[in-house]
Write a protein that holds these residues in place. Structure first.
Motif, PDB file in Angstrom:
ATOM      1  N   LEU A  89       0.923  -1.269  -0.151  1.00 32.34           N
ATOM      2  CA  LEU A  89       0.039  -0.004   0.007  1.00 32.34           C
ATOM      3  C   LEU A  89       0.882   1.214   0.060  1.00 32.34           C
ATOM      4  CD1 LEU A  89      -2.905  -1.051   2.416  1.00 32.34           C
ATOM      5  CD2 LEU A  89      -2.944  -0.949  -0.188  1.00 32.34           C
ATOM      6  N   SER A  90       1.894   1.071   0.717  1.00 40.60           N
ATOM      7  CA  SER A  90       2.917   2.257   0.763  1.00 40.60           C
ATOM      8  C   SER A  90       3.581   2.622  -0.866  1.00 40.60           C
ATOM      9  CB  SER A  90       4.151   2.233   1.615  1.00 40.60           C
ATOM     10  OG  SER A  90       4.849   1.150   1.376  1.00 40.60           O
ATOM     11  N   ALA A  91       3.664   1.589  -1.367  1.00 40.12           N
ATOM     12  CA  ALA A  91       4.077   1.733  -3.007  1.00 40.12           C
ATOM     13  C   ALA A  91       2.998   2.049  -3.830  1.00 40.12           C
ATOM     14  CB  ALA A  91       4.781   0.168  -3.402  1.00 40.12           C
ATOM     15  N   ALA A  92       1.856   1.529  -3.623  1.00 42.13           N
ATOM     16  CA  ALA A  92       0.788   2.004  -4.292  1.00 42.13           C
ATOM     17  C   ALA A  92       0.470   3.546  -4.211  1.00 42.13           C
ATOM     18  CB  ALA A  92      -0.511   1.233  -4.061  1.00 42.13           C
ATOM     19  N   THR A  93       0.487   4.103  -2.831  1.00 44.29           N
ATOM     20  CA  THR A  93       0.143   5.295  -2.540  1.00 44.29           C
ATOM     21  C   THR A  93       1.087   6.219  -2.820  1.00 44.29           C
ATOM     22  OG1 THR A  93      -1.501   4.493  -0.633  1.00 44.29           O
ATOM     23  CG2 THR A  93      -0.700   6.761  -0.675  1.00 44.29           C
TER      24      THR A  93
END
Length: 241
Positions: A147-151
């Motif tokens: 999620l940190s990568a996506a966000t």
């Protein structure tokens, strides 16, 4: 004009290449995890990050463990939701409603995809060392890493396209990548994820972010999504077909 045309041709191809690379990385890691081939690698790294003779104590000074908890919080659902809502509010207030919708789909879709993958693989959390943070879900892939990568990669790319200066672009992208790496690494340091969970989370999140950016480029060319900088030279330089 030729340089702009070359840029507009290269960026989508580069996006597709990154999607394929990170997607392949996720599939490969998932297969190895299912076959149990990553256990030796995972075990060696987790134990290397603990003090010999006291597996409850991570290596390094005490402030490092506390810092890891602070960093890992940047990848939690609450923080990511606050950042996403703030970004959406900014886009809506500046008249970029379609861009806001795309960001919502990119980040919200990443959250849904992460949850579905966790349910599908249902890998147990590491039991070699005590956990340095509370956990509630399955282990693979790391939700914080994915999620940190996506966000952060999605928002970093958005901010980078607002500016024409290469140094500024690299700054935003560098901050996004650094945050993603630090958050994922903190999960392993705290003992709540196997290293292969984090690697797969990075690959899955980066592939998803790359796919969303590719879709954004296509929609912008068709005029269905507002350019990052409406009416600015920077936006025109990047998005002119």
């Amino acid at each position: 004009m030729r340089a702009r045309l070359r840029l507009n041709e290269t960026v989508p191809l580069l996006s597709l290449g990154l999607i394929g690379l990170f997607g392949w990385g996720f599939v490969t890691l998932a297969g190895e995890v299912l076959d149990g081939e990553t256990f030796g690698f995972d075990r060696a790294i987790l134990l290397a990050l603990r003090m010999p003779g006291d597996l409850s104590n991570p290596i390094g000074p005490s402030w490092m463990e506390e810092s890891a908890r602070d960093i890992t919080g940047l990848g939690g659902h609450v923080i990511l939701t606050l950042i996403t809502v703030s970004a959406l509010a900014y886009l809506v207030m500046t008249g970029r409603r379609h861009a806001a919708m795309l960001v919502l789909v990119a980040i919200g879709g990443g959250m849904i995809l992460s949850a579905l993958l966790k349910l599908g693989f249902d890998r147990p959390r590491p039991d070699l060392v005590p956990h340095g943070a509370r956990v509630y879900t399955a282990s693979f892939p790391s939700g914080h890493a994915m999620l940190s990568a996506a966000t952060y990669l999605t928002l970093g790319a958005l901010l980078a396209r607002v500016h024409a200066e290469r140094a500024v672009k690299l700054f935003f992208l560098g901050v996004a990548v650094a945050l993603t790496i630090l958050i994922g690494a903190s999960r392993v340091y705290l003992g709540v994820h196997w290293p292969s969970d984090v690697l797969a989370g990075w690959c899955g999140g980066a592939a998803w972010a790359g796919f969303c950016q590719y879709v954004a480029l296509l929609l912008q060319r068709k005029g269905k999504v507002e350019p990052p900088a409406i009416g600015s030279a920077a936006g025109a330089a990047v998005t002119t077909p």
